[in-house]
Design a protein around this motif. Sequence first.
Motif, PDB file in Angstrom:
ATOM      1  N   UNK A  34      -3.811  22.121  61.568  1.00  0.00           N
ATOM      2  CA  UNK A  34      -2.352  22.136  61.706  1.00  0.00           C
ATOM      3  C   UNK A  34      -1.506  21.935  60.139  1.00  0.00           C
ATOM      4  N   UNK A  35      -2.145  21.213  59.366  1.00  0.00           N
ATOM      5  CA  UNK A  35      -1.625  21.407  57.766  1.00  0.00           C
ATOM      6  C   UNK A  35      -2.152  22.572  57.088  1.00  0.00           C
ATOM      7  N   UNK A  36      -3.229  23.086  57.287  1.00  0.00           N
ATOM      8  CA  UNK A  36      -3.830  24.083  56.216  1.00  0.00           C
ATOM      9  C   UNK A  36      -3.426  25.463  57.129  1.00  0.00           C
ATOM     10  N   UNK A  37      -3.025  25.734  58.283  1.00  0.00           N
ATOM     11  CA  UNK A  37      -2.656  27.035  58.984  1.00  0.00           C
ATOM     12  C   UNK A  37      -1.251  27.224  59.094  1.00  0.00           C
ATOM     13  N   UNK A  38      -0.589  26.061  58.988  1.00  0.00           N
ATOM     14  CA  UNK A  38       0.879  26.301  59.316  1.00  0.00           C
ATOM     15  C   UNK A  38       1.502  27.246  58.455  1.00  0.00           C
ATOM     16  N   UNK A  39       2.568  27.986  59.021  1.00  0.00           N
ATOM     17  CA  UNK A  39       3.271  28.817  58.235  1.00  0.00           C
ATOM     18  C   UNK A  39       4.622  28.614  58.229  1.00  0.00           C
ATOM     19  N   UNK A  40       5.366  28.169  57.376  1.00  0.00           N
ATOM     20  CA  UNK A  40       6.764  27.656  57.476  1.00  0.00           C
ATOM     21  C   UNK A  40       7.780  28.975  57.542  1.00  0.00           C
ATOM     22  N   UNK A  41       8.561  28.632  58.381  1.00  0.00           N
ATOM     23  CA  UNK A  41       9.917  29.680  58.795  1.00  0.00           C
ATOM     24  C   UNK A  41      11.068  29.129  58.350  1.00  0.00           C
ATOM     25  N   UNK A  42      11.072  28.141  57.513  1.00  0.00           N
ATOM     26  CA  UNK A  42      12.492  27.619  57.040  1.00  0.00           C
ATOM     27  C   UNK A  42      12.831  28.362  55.931  1.00  0.00           C
ATOM     28  N   UNK A  43      12.809  27.728  54.842  1.00  0.00           N
ATOM     29  CA  UNK A  43      12.822  28.476  53.438  1.00  0.00           C
ATOM     30  C   UNK A  43      11.604  29.121  53.185  1.00  0.00           C
ATOM     31  N   UNK A  44      12.037  30.735  53.126  1.00  0.00           N
ATOM     32  CA  UNK A  44      10.916  31.496  52.795  1.00  0.00           C
ATOM     33  C   UNK A  44      10.176  31.269  51.392  1.00  0.00           C
ATOM     34  N   UNK A  45       8.658  31.089  51.176  1.00  0.00           N
ATOM     35  CA  UNK A  45       8.314  30.905  49.845  1.00  0.00           C
ATOM     36  C   UNK A  45       8.779  31.630  48.638  1.00  0.00           C
ATOM     37  N   UNK A  46       9.277  33.078  49.031  1.00  0.00           N
ATOM     38  CA  UNK A  46       9.586  33.931  48.054  1.00  0.00           C
ATOM     39  C   UNK A  46      11.003  33.255  47.377  1.00  0.00           C
ATOM     40  N   UNK A  47      11.556  32.210  47.834  1.00  0.00           N
ATOM     41  CA  UNK A  47      12.879  31.789  47.348  1.00  0.00           C
ATOM     42  C   UNK A  47      12.343  30.618  46.440  1.00  0.00           C
ATOM     43  N   UNK A  48      11.305  30.100  46.442  1.00  0.00           N
ATOM     44  CA  UNK A  48      10.982  28.950  45.832  1.00  0.00           C
ATOM     45  C   UNK A  48      10.361  29.008  44.345  1.00  0.00           C
TER      46      UNK A  48
ATOM     47  N   UNK B  73      14.927  22.946  58.564  1.00  0.00           N
ATOM     48  CA  UNK B  73      13.613  21.933  58.959  1.00  0.00           C
ATOM     49  C   UNK B  73      13.147  22.321  60.224  1.00  0.00           C
ATOM     50  N   UNK B  74      12.108  21.598  60.602  1.00  0.00           N
ATOM     51  CA  UNK B  74      11.464  21.456  61.753  1.00  0.00           C
ATOM     52  C   UNK B  74      10.698  20.260  61.838  1.00  0.00           C
ATOM     53  N   UNK B  75      10.089  19.814  62.913  1.00  0.00           N
ATOM     54  CA  UNK B  75       9.322  18.420  62.978  1.00  0.00           C
ATOM     55  C   UNK B  75       7.964  18.656  62.209  1.00  0.00           C
ATOM     56  N   UNK B  76       7.774  19.782  61.779  1.00  0.00           N
ATOM     57  CA  UNK B  76       6.461  19.718  60.894  1.00  0.00           C
ATOM     58  C   UNK B  76       6.702  19.071  59.534  1.00  0.00           C
ATOM     59  N   UNK B  77       5.620  18.055  59.048  1.00  0.00           N
ATOM     60  CA  UNK B  77       5.809  17.605  57.739  1.00  0.00           C
ATOM     61  C   UNK B  77       6.029  18.384  56.549  1.00  0.00           C
ATOM     62  N   UNK B  78       5.305  19.700  56.613  1.00  0.00           N
ATOM     63  CA  UNK B  78       5.372  20.585  55.564  1.00  0.00           C
ATOM     64  C   UNK B  78       6.857  21.081  55.525  1.00  0.00           C
ATOM     65  N   UNK B  79       7.363  21.540  56.507  1.00  0.00           N
ATOM     66  CA  UNK B  79       8.684  21.973  56.569  1.00  0.00           C
ATOM     67  C   UNK B  79       9.784  20.918  56.271  1.00  0.00           C
TER      68      UNK B  79
END
Length: 352
Positions: free
Chosen positions: A16-30, A266-272
């Motif tokens: 869950x933590x290592x395979x999660x793909x964030x769909x909130x703020x794209x990493x290219x924006x960071x 955001x989502x309910x995922x801790x990474x997001x």
Amino acid sequence: MAFQHILDLLGNRADDLLQHESKTFDKSLLHLPSPDFIDQVFLETNRNPQVLRSLAAMRNHGRLAGTGYLSILPIDQGIEHTAGASFAKNPMYFDPENIVKLALEGGSNAVATTFGNLAMVSRKYAHKIPLIVKINHNELLTYPTKYNQIMFGSVEDAWNLGATAVGATIYFGSEESSRQIIEVSQAFERAHELGMATILWCYTRNNDFKKDSINYEAATDITGQANHIGVTIQADIIKQKMPDVNGGFTKINFSKNDPLMYSQLTSEHPIDMCRYQLANCYMGRAGLINSGGESKGPGDLADSVANAVINKRAGGTGLILGRRAFQRPFAEGVEFLHSIQDVYLAPEVTIA
């Protein structure tokens, strides 16, 4: 071997933590931590060359040197939680020299502690590890307890101690928060003038942030806005609690919000949730370090490694923890710090 140890500690949370793909703020924006982070981000700011040197001093010390990530040992609990409550499990830390020794042996980028602690040992250690002076505290001898950070010394005194940076806390949402914002913003301005970096313990405190048996002081939306105020007063690094819930604004029914904050950003995922905190740090231009939390027992290491994975995959700059390291035997505390640092050294742990 280090990555396998990380997997073992994550256990059934690993996928869950290592395979999660964030769909909130794209990493290219960071703006992500990197060896040339200061050149890429801070070179164009108003920070003077002395501040740039101080930022580089922290990023180029310890086991994470040259990576862009930070592992800071903070031990100000002698004031914030009382010395007895903090050091009873390991009385050697009543002596401040052992605090600095733990940071050195633990491979930390810097050590953050009080005026008094550093005043006792600064001449011996200021040139051996970056020192961060925590300039304000919430003393616990007032009854009933109040949430009021007050200054314990001057920025000039921190500079005379050889400090690389100053740290301060603001209790956003507390009765005294307006005064604290003014005091800390003025202190940070002076610190930058003298060439020191600035770190804000960006916490929220208000008994009314607790509703229906849930404490929203670490809510994603509330802490995110606290971060945004923190970088507005020119904190170079934000220290924030790991978010564990969302919807504080809507549940408590205060401040302002937009439905997109909860449906898309955001989502309910801790990474997001952690990434939303980072987005409020000017998309990572000011580094986000999450705090380790109190020591609860045998599960501390697994919990801290999970938090480090969440912070790193969200785009954060590191983890800052004290009690979980110093409330253990010295050698065990060193290994604890190394295990957290191994997450930031592991190429297998990538940005989500």
